[in-house]
Design an enzyme around this catalytic site. Structure first.
Site, PDB file in Angstrom:
ATOM      1  N   GLU A 201      67.193  39.597  -5.429  1.00 25.11           N
ATOM      2  CA  GLU A 201      68.125  38.480  -5.921  1.00 25.11           C
ATOM      3  C   GLU A 201      68.860  38.540  -7.198  1.00 25.11           C
ATOM      4  OE1 GLU A 201      66.468  34.768  -6.273  1.00 25.11           O
ATOM      5  OE2 GLU A 201      68.165  33.450  -6.082  1.00 25.11           O
ATOM      6  N   ASP A 279      68.075  27.411   0.750  1.00 27.79           N
ATOM      7  CA  ASP A 279      67.096  27.505  -0.658  1.00 27.79           C
ATOM      8  C   ASP A 279      66.656  26.336  -1.297  1.00 27.79           C
ATOM      9  OD1 ASP A 279      65.861  29.272  -2.392  1.00 27.79           O
ATOM     10  OD2 ASP A 279      67.491  29.966  -3.293  1.00 27.79           O
TER      11      ASP A 279
HETATM   12 ZN    ZN Z   1      64.147  30.849  -2.772  1.00 25.71          ZN
END
Ligand code: ZN
Length: 344
Positions: A201, A279
């Site tokens: 990420e 998320d």
């Molecule tokens: Zn996450």
């Protein structure tokens, strides 16, 4: 938030990357804050919208932790979990793998058994009353170190709640190498749990390779930097290892600087199984419908393309084969009805 396409709003969906506390909407936070008047969190939903406007990532973490602090008793856990499912039902989310960080709660003194009972109670009620099927991913808060990893795997194995399907690793990636968590993932996998760490990420493709080799990842949380390594993309595509892409989150955390340059296009072009997720939706001012709208725009998808994206999530989920078939059929029926010319 942009207006979600009406097709997307009604589309039956599965969500694979969404965090428990991170899903607490202003409505839910207001309810929790009212239960704990000593907290500095506002109890008025309108004031909460301002409270949820982040100036930077450090501010996001501060607000996130103040919400964590509102979850103090098993009853808070139950309320949060059930109300998150209610917000999902409103978006026609039929199935969700919710990432839960039990370590954050048990460390704060919530009894282990009480915590497990609360999430399981909420799961059963959500399925019966709202038609939302919930499953759990227990994740290690990476920033809390190996002790939290040991605790998380112990909680998973000792309590093994019925809804638990997978084991994850969240928190910051920089300075938190994936391979050090191998023994904990090995134990979780030996217990039959699926491996779904966050990787790539905020770091490069090597972190994703580490997640694949050391942690035996079956899906990758984010995987944003995978597009920098053609061999990795090829590997992900060949082995049908899905990426859990969360476009708005990537902008909010600055993992991606500009939504127009989000790597989701390259991922799809490389044949990778891409799923779209939210998320920490209220904290990033989004929801799953909006994430689908963002993805549909970036990928220039029509209704069929959007339905295929929803079916990717079903395929990549840890739902049993019958459940997968039923949900995929629901998506197909909905899409066929939507596209049928009027009067037929
Ligand atoms: Zn996450």
């Amino acid at each position: 938030m942009t207006d979600p396409h009406p097709f997307i709003a009604g589309l039956p969906k599965a969500e694979l990357h969404v965090h428990h506390v991170g899903s607490a909407s202003p409505r839910i936070v207001a309810e929790l804050a009212a239960r704990h008047p000593d907290s500095k969190v506002p109890t008025d939903p309108e004031a909460l919208v301002d409270y949820f406007t982040f100036t930077d990532f450090a501010h996001f973490i501060e607000v996130y932790l103040s919400v964590v602090d509102l979850v103090r008793t098993p009853e808070d856990v139950r309320l949060l979990t059930f109300e998150v499912a209610r917000d999902m039902a409103r978006q026609n989310i039929r199935y969700a793998e919710l990432t839960v960080t039990p370590f954050s709660s048990t460390r704060r003194g919530i009894p282990e058994a009480g915590f497990m009972e609360a999430i399981e109670d909420a799961r059963k009620a959500a399925e019966a009353e709202l038609g939302v099927v919930l499953r759990w991913c227990f994740d290690i808060p990476g920033e809390a170190g190996l002790q939290s990893a040991e605790e998380t795997v112990r909680l998973a194995v000792e309590h093994r709640p019925e809804g638990l399907v997978s084991f994850g690793l969240g928190g910051p990636e920089i300075g938190v190498d994936r391979p050090q968590f191998k023994p904990y993932f090995d134990r979780a996998i030996a217990e039959g749990l699926h491996s779904v760490p966050h990787a790539g990420e905020t770091t490069g493709p090597q972190t994703i390779w580490d997640a694949l080799t050391a942690l035996r990842a079956e899906r990758i949380g984010h995987g944003t930097s995978s597009v920098r390594d053609p061999k990795l993309l090829e590997h992900l595509a060949e082995h049908r290892i899905a990426l859990e892409v969360c476009p708005t989150s990537n902008i909010a955390t600055r993992a991606v600087t500009d939504i127009e340059r989000h790597p989701i296009r390259e991922m799809v072009r490389a044949g990778v199984l891409v799923t779209v997720n939210s998320d920490d939706p209220p904290m990033f001012g989004t929801d799953l419908n909006n994430e689908y709208a963002v993805a549909a725009r970036l990928l220039e998808l029509d209704e069929r393309g959007i339905a295929d994206l929803a079916k990717n999530a079903v395929e990549a989920s840890f739902l049993d084969p019958t459940g997968k078939r039923k949900l995929a059929e629901e998506i197909d029926t909905y899409t066929a009805n939507w596209l049928r010319p009027p009067g037929r």
